[in-house]
Design an enzyme around this catalytic site. Structure first.
Site, PDB file in Angstrom:
ATOM      1  CG  ASP A  19     -25.264  17.417 -15.855  1.00 56.19           C
ATOM      2  OD1 ASP A  19     -24.746  16.723 -14.829  1.00 56.19           O
ATOM      3  OD2 ASP A  19     -25.293  16.872 -16.996  1.00 56.19           O
ATOM      4  CG  ASN A  67     -28.721  12.656  -8.126  1.00 63.45           C
ATOM      5  OD1 ASN A  67     -28.921  13.668  -8.276  1.00 63.45           O
ATOM      6  ND2 ASN A  67     -28.268  12.102  -8.973  1.00 63.45           N
TER       7      ASN A  67
HETATM    8  C1  FPP Z   1     -25.066  17.235 -11.291  1.00 64.20           C
HETATM    9  O1  FPP Z   1     -23.871  17.453 -11.628  1.00 64.20           O
HETATM   10  C2  FPP Z   1     -25.409  17.970  -9.983  1.00 64.20           C
HETATM   11  C3  FPP Z   1     -26.094  17.474  -9.027  1.00 64.20           C
HETATM   12  C4  FPP Z   1     -26.369  15.919  -9.042  1.00 64.20           C
HETATM   13  C5  FPP Z   1     -26.159  17.914  -7.688  1.00 64.20           C
HETATM   14  C6  FPP Z   1     -26.702  19.436  -7.955  1.00 64.20           C
HETATM   15  C7  FPP Z   1     -26.042  19.992  -6.713  1.00 64.20           C
HETATM   16  C8  FPP Z   1     -25.525  21.027  -6.323  1.00 64.20           C
HETATM   17  C9  FPP Z   1     -25.409  22.105  -7.527  1.00 64.20           C
HETATM   18  C10 FPP Z   1     -24.971  21.741  -5.205  1.00 64.20           C
HETATM   19  C11 FPP Z   1     -25.757  21.751  -3.962  1.00 64.20           C
HETATM   20  C12 FPP Z   1     -27.375  22.283  -4.052  1.00 64.20           C
HETATM   21  C13 FPP Z   1     -27.839  23.152  -3.581  1.00 64.20           C
HETATM   22  C14 FPP Z   1     -29.287  23.652  -3.896  1.00 64.20           C
HETATM   23  C15 FPP Z   1     -27.192  24.150  -2.476  1.00 64.20           C
HETATM   24  P1  FPP Z   1     -22.826  15.797 -11.682  1.00 64.20           P
HETATM   25  O2  FPP Z   1     -22.383  15.743 -10.213  1.00 64.20           O
HETATM   26  O3  FPP Z   1     -23.732  14.911 -12.279  1.00 64.20           O
HETATM   27  O4  FPP Z   1     -21.770  16.103 -12.703  1.00 64.20           O
HETATM   28  P2  FPP Z   1     -21.155  15.393 -13.777  1.00 64.20           P
HETATM   29  O5  FPP Z   1     -22.379  14.813 -14.594  1.00 64.20           O
HETATM   30  O6  FPP Z   1     -20.158  16.161 -14.477  1.00 64.20           O
HETATM   31  O7  FPP Z   1     -20.542  14.154 -12.936  1.00 64.20           O
END
Ligand code: FPP
Length: 259
Positions: A19, A67
């Site tokens: 996250d 998501n």
């Molecule tokens: C949460 O951060 C993260 C996600 C919803 C996506 C996770 C994806 C990756 C780490 C990259 C791609 C994955 C792979 C396996 C190559 P957020 O966007 O919710 O962050 P925030 O809460 O700060 O907005």
């Protein structure tokens, strides 16, 4: 820790809620997609480190059932990143004996992601070095609801006696129990203290580790810190400390060399 001396117990299965990509980007004056891009770099680092250290199984919560409700442009970017990861990391995954699996409703993924995913899962199916599980279109509640549906269907068909349904029965309907060792350690980055519909059933006795670091900032050293923290925990599984001294509880492999 000195290698070979007092080796720390290693979790059999580590799950990570990655996250903070968006907040990291905002804090650096960058668009959200840049946060996901950097988050993808952290994925590479952590998979490599986990393999080197000897963690038997690693699950990354890469895309939740919820998501899909993000803005279409962000969903599109995340799918592109996934596809790129699968293509670029293919040889490293195969060369390092990593077996790629998934949990979640992967039928929902677009074909340009599903195809390299299915291909790499098949190509790596016989690898035994480490299991890398991507939780994709995954929701813990959705998984439990699906298991309930299937149990009801089996009961209707006369192949499951409702009065015999036990913890083990439910578990046998959850893909994670067939594919993965017991979840020993759950890490969440970004300072949030929530499970967010990740492994709900599986976290029953997992040790929880929270760090303020945003996912794009998470390094190999942070993984090692989490593993050291895990090694200090007393896992009682409902019993007392005194009882633990008299018996050997299920524990992961012991591995030195995390430093
Ligand atoms: C949460 O951060 C993260 C996600 C919803 C996506 C996770 C994806 C990756 C780490 C990259 C791609 C994955 C792979 C396996 C190559 P957020 O966007 O919710 O962050 P925030 O809460 O700060 O907005």
């Amino acid at each position: 820790m000195t290698e070979g001396v007092n080796p720390a117990p290693l979790p059999r299965h580590v799950g990570i809620i990655m996250d903070g990509n968006g907040r990291w980007a905002r804090a650096h004056g960058l668009p959200r997609e840049e946060g996901h891009e950097r988050g993808s770099d952290s994925v590479r680092t952590v998979v490599r480190a986990a393999r080197r250290i000897g963690v038997p199984a690693l699950t990354l919560f890469a895309f939740s059932s919820q998501n899909w409700d993000r803005p279409p442009e962000e969903v599109f970017r995340l799918m592109e990143l996934l596809r790129r990861f699968l293509i670029q990391e293919r040889s490293e995954i195969l060369d390092n004996g990593i077996r790629l699996i998934t949990v979640g409703d992967t039928e929902r993924l677009p074909p340009h992601v599903r195809e390299p995913l299915v291909e790499l899962m098949a190509a790596s199916a016989h690898n035994e070095g480490m299991v890398l599980c991507l939780a994709l279109s995954y929701g813990g509640r959705e998984m439990i609801a699906k298991a309930c549906r299937e149990m009801c269907q089996a009961a209707q068909a006369g192949t499951l006696d409702p009065s015999e349904v036990s913890v083990e029965t439910v578990e046998s309907y959850l893909p994670s129990s067939k594919l993965l060792p017991q979840l020993d350690l759950l890490i969440r980055t970004s300072g949030e203290h929530r499970i967010s519909n990740f492994f709900l059933w599986e976290t029953a006795y997992a040790e929880l580790y929270f760090t303020e670091k945003m996912w794009p900032e998470f390094t190999e050293e942070d993984l090692v810190s989490a593993l050291h923290d895990f090694a200090q925990r007393e896992r009682r599984f409902g019993r007392t400390s005194d009882q633990l001294e008299d018996e050997v509880l299920p524990a992961g492999r012991s591995v030195a060399g995390m430093d």
